[in-house]
Write a protein that holds these residues in place. Structure first.
Motif, PDB file in Angstrom:
ATOM      1  N   LEU A   1      79.778  56.162 -22.092  1.00 18.09           N
ATOM      2  CA  LEU A   1      79.973  57.211 -21.100  1.00 18.09           C
ATOM      3  C   LEU A   1      81.385  57.778 -21.202  1.00 18.09           C
ATOM      4  O   LEU A   1      81.579  58.997 -21.163  1.00 18.09           O
TER       5      LEU A   1
ATOM      6  N   LEU B   1      82.503  61.591 -21.885  1.00 14.53           N
ATOM      7  CA  LEU B   1      83.399  62.317 -20.977  1.00 14.53           C
ATOM      8  C   LEU B   1      84.602  62.869 -21.730  1.00 14.53           C
ATOM      9  O   LEU B   1      85.013  64.013 -21.522  1.00 14.53           O
TER      10      LEU B   1
ATOM     11  N   VAL C   1      76.123  63.613 -20.554  1.00 11.05           N
ATOM     12  CA  VAL C   1      76.910  62.896 -19.539  1.00 11.05           C
ATOM     13  C   VAL C   1      76.061  62.643 -18.296  1.00 11.05           C
ATOM     14  O   VAL C   1      76.087  61.550 -17.728  1.00 11.05           O
TER      15      VAL C   1
ATOM     16  N   THR D   1      79.434  53.148 -14.856  1.00  8.32           N
ATOM     17  CA  THR D   1      80.586  53.990 -15.190  1.00  8.32           C
ATOM     18  C   THR D   1      81.576  53.267 -16.089  1.00  8.32           C
ATOM     19  O   THR D   1      82.439  53.900 -16.687  1.00  8.32           O
TER      20      THR D   1
ATOM     21  N   THR E   1      87.463  66.236 -16.003  1.00  8.36           N
ATOM     22  CA  THR E   1      86.630  65.362 -16.823  1.00  8.36           C
ATOM     23  C   THR E   1      87.469  64.284 -17.507  1.00  8.36           C
ATOM     24  O   THR E   1      87.084  63.112 -17.545  1.00  8.36           O
TER      25      THR E   1
ATOM     26  N   SER F   1      87.827  55.689 -15.512  1.00 12.35           N
ATOM     27  CA  SER F   1      86.741  54.788 -15.893  1.00 12.35           C
ATOM     28  C   SER F   1      87.169  53.816 -16.993  1.00 12.35           C
ATOM     29  O   SER F   1      86.934  52.612 -16.900  1.00 12.35           O
TER      30      SER F   1
ATOM     31  N   GLU G   1      88.527  61.697 -14.989  1.00 17.42           N
ATOM     32  CA  GLU G   1      87.405  60.791 -14.739  1.00 17.42           C
ATOM     33  C   GLU G   1      87.273  59.778 -15.872  1.00 17.42           C
ATOM     34  O   GLU G   1      87.069  58.586 -15.641  1.00 17.42           O
ATOM     35  N   CYS G   2      87.400  60.253 -17.093  1.00 12.79           N
ATOM     36  CA  CYS G   2      87.329  59.370 -18.260  1.00 12.79           C
ATOM     37  C   CYS G   2      88.423  58.308 -18.194  1.00 12.79           C
ATOM     38  O   CYS G   2      88.157  57.121 -18.390  1.00 12.79           O
TER      39      CYS G   2
ATOM     40  N   GLN H   1      73.680  59.816 -19.025  1.00 14.45           N
ATOM     41  CA  GLN H   1      74.407  58.546 -19.094  1.00 14.45           C
ATOM     42  C   GLN H   1      74.841  58.074 -17.704  1.00 14.45           C
ATOM     43  O   GLN H   1      74.782  56.885 -17.407  1.00 14.45           O
ATOM     44  N   LYS H   2      75.260  59.004 -16.852  1.00 20.82           N
ATOM     45  CA  LYS H   2      75.665  58.615 -15.492  1.00 20.82           C
ATOM     46  C   LYS H   2      74.481  58.069 -14.697  1.00 20.82           C
ATOM     47  O   LYS H   2      74.661  57.209 -13.832  1.00 20.82           O
ATOM     48  N   GLN H   3      73.288  58.560 -14.981  1.00 22.54           N
ATOM     49  CA  GLN H   3      72.097  58.070 -14.283  1.00 22.54           C
ATOM     50  C   GLN H   3      71.692  56.675 -14.749  1.00 22.54           C
ATOM     51  O   GLN H   3      71.156  55.896 -13.971  1.00 22.54           O
TER      52      GLN H   3
END
Length: 112
Positions: free
Chosen positions: A25, A29, A11, A20, A48, A55, A51-52, A14-16
């Motif tokens: 990603l 998540l 994760v 989003t 988490t 997104s 957040e998923c 992938q975030k880097q």
């Protein structure tokens, strides 16, 4: 747990490197949230999965089955955390999503 550490690293990478709003990603998540739930790490699971959900709602239509699945997973985490009111709200939303896309006799609709 080794699996959680690997998923957290995935994760993070992938975030880097991904926006989003990428399905990959969100899948990671969701999987991490499920792992947290299985380990009883409910605070982490809920965060988490929230957040998923936030997104995934940015790039899928409201009635998409993946949104229904994420709502279900999040509802299960809240239920395990003894927050029945929040869990019930999420399960009802999940049912609404699934009813729009699936037949009333579909196993995913009946399961809710």
């Amino acid at each position: 747990d080794k699996a959680i550490n690997i998923m957290q690293q995935c994760v993070g990478i992938q975030k880097q490197h991904l926006p989003t709003s990428r399905k990959e990603l969100c899948t990671s998540l969701n999987n991490l949230g499920l792992c947290y739930s299985k380990k009883g790490m409910l605070h982490e699971a809920i965060g988490t999965l929230e957040e998923c959900l936030a997104s995934i709602r940015t790039f899928l239509p409201p009635e998409h089955p993946d949104i229904g699945s994420t709502l279900w997973n999040l509802g299960m985490a809240y239920e395990e955390a003894k927050n029945v009111v929040k869990a019930t709200k999420l399960f009802r939303e999940c049912l609404s999503v699934r009813e729009k896309r699936l037949h009333a006799t579909h196993p995913d609709v009946i399961a809710v």
